[in-house]
Write a protein that holds these residues in place. Structure first.
Motif, mmCIF file in Angstrom:
data_model
loop_
_atom_site.group_PDB
_atom_site.id
_atom_site.type_symbol
_atom_site.label_atom_id
_atom_site.label_comp_id
_atom_site.label_asym_id
_atom_site.label_seq_id
_atom_site.Cartn_x
_atom_site.Cartn_y
_atom_site.Cartn_z
ATOM 1 N N ASN A 8 9.057 1.044 -5.533
ATOM 2 C CA ASN A 8 7.640 0.712 -5.489
ATOM 3 C C ASN A 8 7.470 -0.785 -5.662
ATOM 4 O O ASN A 8 8.113 -1.385 -6.531
ATOM 5 C CB ASN A 8 6.899 1.456 -6.598
ATOM 6 N N ARG A 9 6.623 -1.387 -4.859
ATOM 7 C CA ARG A 9 6.450 -2.844 -4.907
ATOM 8 C C ARG A 9 5.768 -3.313 -6.176
ATOM 9 O O ARG A 9 5.883 -4.464 -6.558
ATOM 10 C CB ARG A 9 5.685 -3.340 -3.682
ATOM 11 N N PHE A 10 5.048 -2.440 -6.850
ATOM 12 C CA PHE A 10 4.321 -2.823 -8.057
ATOM 13 C C PHE A 10 5.124 -2.545 -9.330
ATOM 14 O O PHE A 10 5.158 -3.361 -10.240
ATOM 15 C CB PHE A 10 2.972 -2.099 -8.120
ATOM 16 N N THR A 11 5.751 -1.372 -9.392
ATOM 17 C CA THR A 11 6.437 -0.958 -10.617
ATOM 18 C C THR A 11 7.954 -1.109 -10.546
ATOM 19 O O THR A 11 8.621 -1.028 -11.565
ATOM 20 C CB THR A 11 6.130 0.515 -10.924
ATOM 21 N N GLU A 12 8.480 -1.267 -9.342
ATOM 22 C CA GLU A 12 9.918 -1.315 -9.075
ATOM 23 C C GLU A 12 10.626 0.006 -9.412
ATOM 24 O O GLU A 12 11.848 0.056 -9.440
ATOM 25 C CB GLU A 12 10.587 -2.497 -9.777
ATOM 26 N N ALA A 49 5.367 1.235 -1.239
ATOM 27 C CA ALA A 49 6.804 0.947 -1.191
ATOM 28 C C ALA A 49 7.076 -0.507 -0.849
ATOM 29 O O ALA A 49 6.324 -1.144 -0.115
ATOM 30 C CB ALA A 49 7.484 1.848 -0.164
ATOM 31 N N ASN A 50 8.170 -1.043 -1.390
ATOM 32 C CA ASN A 50 8.594 -2.398 -1.059
ATOM 33 C C ASN A 50 9.497 -2.328 0.162
ATOM 34 O O ASN A 50 10.667 -1.979 0.058
ATOM 35 C CB ASN A 50 9.334 -3.040 -2.232
ATOM 36 N N ALA A 62 3.723 6.625 13.238
ATOM 37 C CA ALA A 62 2.406 7.198 13.511
ATOM 38 C C ALA A 62 2.022 8.147 12.382
ATOM 39 O O ALA A 62 2.784 9.029 12.007
ATOM 40 C CB ALA A 62 2.416 7.939 14.840
ATOM 41 N N GLY A 63 0.843 7.910 11.813
ATOM 42 C CA GLY A 63 0.331 8.765 10.758
ATOM 43 C C GLY A 63 0.955 8.523 9.391
ATOM 44 O O GLY A 63 0.616 9.199 8.430
ATOM 45 N N ALA A 64 1.858 7.556 9.273
ATOM 46 C CA ALA A 64 2.522 7.305 7.989
ATOM 47 C C ALA A 64 1.538 6.703 6.986
ATOM 48 O O ALA A 64 0.655 5.934 7.338
ATOM 49 C CB ALA A 64 3.695 6.348 8.180
ATOM 50 N N ASP A 65 1.698 7.059 5.710
ATOM 51 C CA ASP A 65 0.883 6.484 4.650
ATOM 52 C C ASP A 65 1.622 5.286 4.076
ATOM 53 O O ASP A 65 2.521 5.431 3.252
ATOM 54 C CB ASP A 65 0.603 7.507 3.554
ATOM 55 N N LEU A 66 1.249 4.105 4.542
ATOM 56 C CA LEU A 66 1.857 2.856 4.098
ATOM 57 C C LEU A 66 0.867 2.043 3.266
ATOM 58 O O LEU A 66 1.018 0.831 3.121
ATOM 59 C CB LEU A 66 2.322 2.042 5.314
ATOM 60 N N ALA A 67 -0.129 2.718 2.699
ATOM 61 C CA ALA A 67 -1.147 2.040 1.899
ATOM 62 C C ALA A 67 -0.481 1.280 0.764
ATOM 63 O O ALA A 67 0.351 1.822 0.038
ATOM 64 C CB ALA A 67 -2.142 3.048 1.341
ATOM 65 N N GLY A 68 -0.817 0.005 0.643
ATOM 66 C CA GLY A 68 -0.295 -0.819 -0.430
ATOM 67 C C GLY A 68 1.162 -1.224 -0.277
ATOM 68 O O GLY A 68 1.716 -1.870 -1.158
ATOM 69 N N GLY A 88 -4.605 -2.031 2.225
ATOM 70 C CA GLY A 88 -4.008 -2.727 1.109
ATOM 71 C C GLY A 88 -2.562 -3.128 1.302
ATOM 72 O O GLY A 88 -1.931 -3.643 0.393
ATOM 73 N N ALA A 89 -2.020 -2.882 2.500
ATOM 74 C CA ALA A 89 -0.634 -3.260 2.773
ATOM 75 C C ALA A 89 -0.538 -4.771 2.919
ATOM 76 O O ALA A 89 -1.467 -5.431 3.356
ATOM 77 C CB ALA A 89 -0.112 -2.576 4.026
ATOM 78 N N TYR A 90 0.590 -5.316 2.535
ATOM 79 C CA TYR A 90 0.827 -6.746 2.634
ATOM 80 C C TYR A 90 1.843 -6.969 3.728
ATOM 81 O O TYR A 90 2.894 -6.389 3.746
ATOM 82 C CB TYR A 90 1.342 -7.293 1.304
#
Length: 90
Positions: A8-12, A49-50, A62-68, A88-90
């Protein structure tokens, strides 16, 4: 086959561990790309995810949840992102 963790990009914290078919010495970008493709097939959680630097060229997202998700420097050339959640994806 090797096991590769996506964090996870936030919590690792490890979000999922993919079983990918490549050599352990392969570039990290290739391993991340293979892990994401494995994750899509197995419906793993990709939100937050990072995935920085991932080789996702031509990937079916297609249809993937890549939010954040952190997609900084990821190669998305030719990737199918139709209906993907990129809020919210970077």
């Amino acid at each position: 086959m090797i096991k590769f963790d996506i964090v996870n990009r936030f919590t690792e914290a490890v979000q999922f561990t993919a079983e990918i078919d490549c050599d352990d010495s392969e570039l990290t970008s290739i391993k991340i790309g293979l892990a994401v493709k494995w994750g899509i097939k197995t419906r793993a959680n990709l939100a937050g995810a990072n995935l920085a630097g991932a080789d996702l060229a031509g990937a079916d997202l297609a249809g993937a949840d890549l939010a954040g998700a952190n997609l900084a420097g990821a190669d998305l050339a030719g990737a199918d992102l139709a209906g993907a959640n990129l809020s919210g994806a970077y």
